[in-house]
Design a protein around this motif. Structure first.
Motif, PDB file in Angstrom:
ATOM      1  N   ARG A  63      -1.114   9.746   5.444  1.00  0.00           N
ATOM      2  CA  ARG A  63       0.022   8.911   5.824  1.00  0.00           C
ATOM      3  C   ARG A  63       0.760   8.585   4.525  1.00  0.00           C
ATOM      4  O   ARG A  63       0.141   8.416   3.483  1.00  0.00           O
ATOM      5  CB  ARG A  63      -0.488   7.620   6.458  1.00  0.00           C
ATOM      6  N   CYS A  64       2.045   8.514   4.574  1.00  0.00           N
ATOM      7  CA  CYS A  64       2.805   8.231   3.356  1.00  0.00           C
ATOM      8  C   CYS A  64       4.074   7.496   3.748  1.00  0.00           C
ATOM      9  O   CYS A  64       4.847   7.995   4.563  1.00  0.00           O
ATOM     10  CB  CYS A  64       3.136   9.532   2.623  1.00  0.00           C
ATOM     11  N   GLY A  65       4.273   6.342   3.157  1.00  0.00           N
ATOM     12  CA  GLY A  65       5.505   5.599   3.398  1.00  0.00           C
ATOM     13  C   GLY A  65       6.560   6.039   2.401  1.00  0.00           C
ATOM     14  O   GLY A  65       6.987   7.189   2.384  1.00  0.00           O
ATOM     15  N   ASN A  66       6.941   5.132   1.538  1.00  0.00           N
ATOM     16  CA  ASN A  66       7.963   5.447   0.542  1.00  0.00           C
ATOM     17  C   ASN A  66       7.395   5.977  -0.762  1.00  0.00           C
ATOM     18  O   ASN A  66       8.138   6.405  -1.633  1.00  0.00           O
ATOM     19  CB  ASN A  66       8.828   4.219   0.268  1.00  0.00           C
ATOM     20  N   LYS A  67       6.057   5.897  -0.922  1.00  0.00           N
ATOM     21  CA  LYS A  67       5.415   6.483  -2.103  1.00  0.00           C
ATOM     22  C   LYS A  67       3.965   6.792  -1.779  1.00  0.00           C
ATOM     23  O   LYS A  67       3.368   6.167  -0.908  1.00  0.00           O
ATOM     24  CB  LYS A  67       5.537   5.584  -3.332  1.00  0.00           C
ATOM     25  N   PRO A  68       3.402   7.783  -2.474  1.00  0.00           N
ATOM     26  CA  PRO A  68       2.008   8.152  -2.194  1.00  0.00           C
ATOM     27  C   PRO A  68       1.039   7.066  -2.653  1.00  0.00           C
ATOM     28  O   PRO A  68       1.262   6.405  -3.664  1.00  0.00           O
ATOM     29  CB  PRO A  68       1.807   9.445  -2.991  1.00  0.00           C
ATOM     30  N   GLY A  69      -0.033   6.922  -1.900  1.00  0.00           N
ATOM     31  CA  GLY A  69      -1.072   5.964  -2.260  1.00  0.00           C
ATOM     32  C   GLY A  69      -2.080   6.579  -3.214  1.00  0.00           C
ATOM     33  O   GLY A  69      -2.055   7.783  -3.489  1.00  0.00           O
ATOM     34  N   LYS A  70      -3.001   5.747  -3.706  1.00  0.00           N
ATOM     35  CA  LYS A  70      -3.993   6.231  -4.676  1.00  0.00           C
ATOM     36  C   LYS A  70      -4.891   7.315  -4.082  1.00  0.00           C
ATOM     37  O   LYS A  70      -5.358   8.192  -4.791  1.00  0.00           O
ATOM     38  CB  LYS A  70      -4.819   5.088  -5.252  1.00  0.00           C
ATOM     39  N   ASP A  71      -5.096   7.282  -2.755  1.00  0.00           N
ATOM     40  CA  ASP A  71      -5.938   8.307  -2.143  1.00  0.00           C
ATOM     41  C   ASP A  71      -5.312   9.694  -2.251  1.00  0.00           C
ATOM     42  O   ASP A  71      -6.026  10.696  -2.301  1.00  0.00           O
ATOM     43  CB  ASP A  71      -6.265   7.961  -0.692  1.00  0.00           C
TER      44      ASP A  71
ATOM     45  N   ILE B  71       9.373  10.560  -3.696  1.00  0.00           N
ATOM     46  CA  ILE B  71       7.932  10.814  -3.554  1.00  0.00           C
ATOM     47  C   ILE B  71       7.523  11.986  -4.441  1.00  0.00           C
ATOM     48  O   ILE B  71       6.517  11.913  -5.155  1.00  0.00           O
ATOM     49  CB  ILE B  71       7.575  11.088  -2.076  1.00  0.00           C
ATOM     50  N   GLU B  72       8.287  13.067  -4.416  1.00  0.00           N
ATOM     51  CA  GLU B  72       7.973  14.228  -5.251  1.00  0.00           C
ATOM     52  C   GLU B  72       8.029  13.868  -6.734  1.00  0.00           C
ATOM     53  O   GLU B  72       7.165  14.286  -7.514  1.00  0.00           O
ATOM     54  CB  GLU B  72       8.917  15.382  -4.933  1.00  0.00           C
ATOM     55  N   ARG B  73       9.012  13.080  -7.138  1.00  0.00           N
ATOM     56  CA  ARG B  73       9.096  12.637  -8.543  1.00  0.00           C
ATOM     57  C   ARG B  73       7.893  11.785  -8.909  1.00  0.00           C
ATOM     58  O   ARG B  73       7.342  11.914  -9.997  1.00  0.00           O
ATOM     59  CB  ARG B  73      10.384  11.863  -8.782  1.00  0.00           C
ATOM     60  N   ASN B  74       7.485  10.895  -7.992  1.00  0.00           N
ATOM     61  CA  ASN B  74       6.328  10.046  -8.246  1.00  0.00           C
ATOM     62  C   ASN B  74       5.072  10.885  -8.438  1.00  0.00           C
ATOM     63  O   ASN B  74       4.268  10.620  -9.348  1.00  0.00           O
ATOM     64  CB  ASN B  74       6.154   9.049  -7.095  1.00  0.00           C
ATOM     65  N   LEU B  75       4.898  11.908  -7.601  1.00  0.00           N
ATOM     66  CA  LEU B  75       3.737  12.798  -7.743  1.00  0.00           C
ATOM     67  C   LEU B  75       3.699  13.425  -9.136  1.00  0.00           C
ATOM     68  O   LEU B  75       2.661  13.441  -9.802  1.00  0.00           O
ATOM     69  CB  LEU B  75       3.776  13.895  -6.681  1.00  0.00           C
ATOM     70  N   VAL B  76       4.841  13.942  -9.578  1.00  0.00           N
ATOM     71  CA  VAL B  76       4.908  14.594 -10.878  1.00  0.00           C
ATOM     72  C   VAL B  76       4.703  13.581 -12.001  1.00  0.00           C
ATOM     73  O   VAL B  76       3.938  13.830 -12.948  1.00  0.00           O
ATOM     74  CB  VAL B  76       6.252  15.344 -11.046  1.00  0.00           C
ATOM     75  N   ASN B  77       5.362  12.432 -11.914  1.00  0.00           N
ATOM     76  CA  ASN B  77       5.231  11.424 -12.968  1.00  0.00           C
ATOM     77  C   ASN B  77       3.799  10.914 -13.117  1.00  0.00           C
ATOM     78  O   ASN B  77       3.311  10.740 -14.229  1.00  0.00           O
ATOM     79  CB  ASN B  77       6.182  10.252 -12.715  1.00  0.00           C
ATOM     80  N   VAL B  78       3.118  10.688 -12.004  1.00  0.00           N
ATOM     81  CA  VAL B  78       1.746  10.183 -12.076  1.00  0.00           C
ATOM     82  C   VAL B  78       0.792  11.270 -12.587  1.00  0.00           C
ATOM     83  O   VAL B  78      -0.024  11.015 -13.473  1.00  0.00           O
ATOM     84  CB  VAL B  78       1.288   9.636 -10.702  1.00  0.00           C
TER      85      VAL B  78
END
Length: 138
Positions: A7-15, A52-59
């Motif tokens: 499940r994903c809202g506006n950003k991915p969770g730690k899982d 969300i895609e940017r967050n994945l890459v940044n993290v």
């Protein structure tokens, strides 16, 4: 290859990042963002897909969070109603990956913490049959 629904809202969770780490440490797999555990397609707002895609890459590229950046590829599938599903493909990588200092491995459908040095060595040994870059041959 494994498939994991998240499940994903506006950003991915730690899982999502724990699964990314475990897939990179095991045989790789796909994470479907916007799909519930029972397979129900909920989607994510299309306006959130790029963030969300940017967050994945940044993290994943942040050395304070991941010791090595695992490879990722994102693919978007529009549901046609302002929602999309994001498929994040994570191939197995050559390193021993950790997320926030913890190594995760994929066992069945769970992301398992790897704490023992022998278990970490076994992960690397298993990968050595796939990756030969670190080997020196006469």
């Amino acid at each position: 290859m494994s498939i994991e629904f998240k499940r994903c809202g506006n950003k991915p969770g730690k899982d999502v990042f724990e699964t990314t780490c475990s897939f990179a440490n095991r045989q790789g797999g796909s994470i479907l963002l916007g799909v519930l555990d029972d397979g129900t397609v909920e989607g994510v707002p299309e306006s959130s897909v790029i963030p969300i895609e940017r967050n994945l890459v940044n993290v994943t590229c942040n050395p304070d969070i991941f010791n090595y950046a695992p490879a990722l590829e994102c693919e978007r599938s529009s549901l046609g109603d302002g929602r999309s599903v994001i498929r994040v493909w994570v191939p197995m990588g050559p390193s021993l990956y950790s997320y926030k200092g913890t190594v995760y491995d994929r066992r069945a459908d769970a992301d398992v913490r790897v704490t023992g040095e022998a278990d970490k060595a076994a992960l690397l040994l298993r990968k050595s049959s796939y990756y030969t870059e670190a080997n020196v041959y006469p």
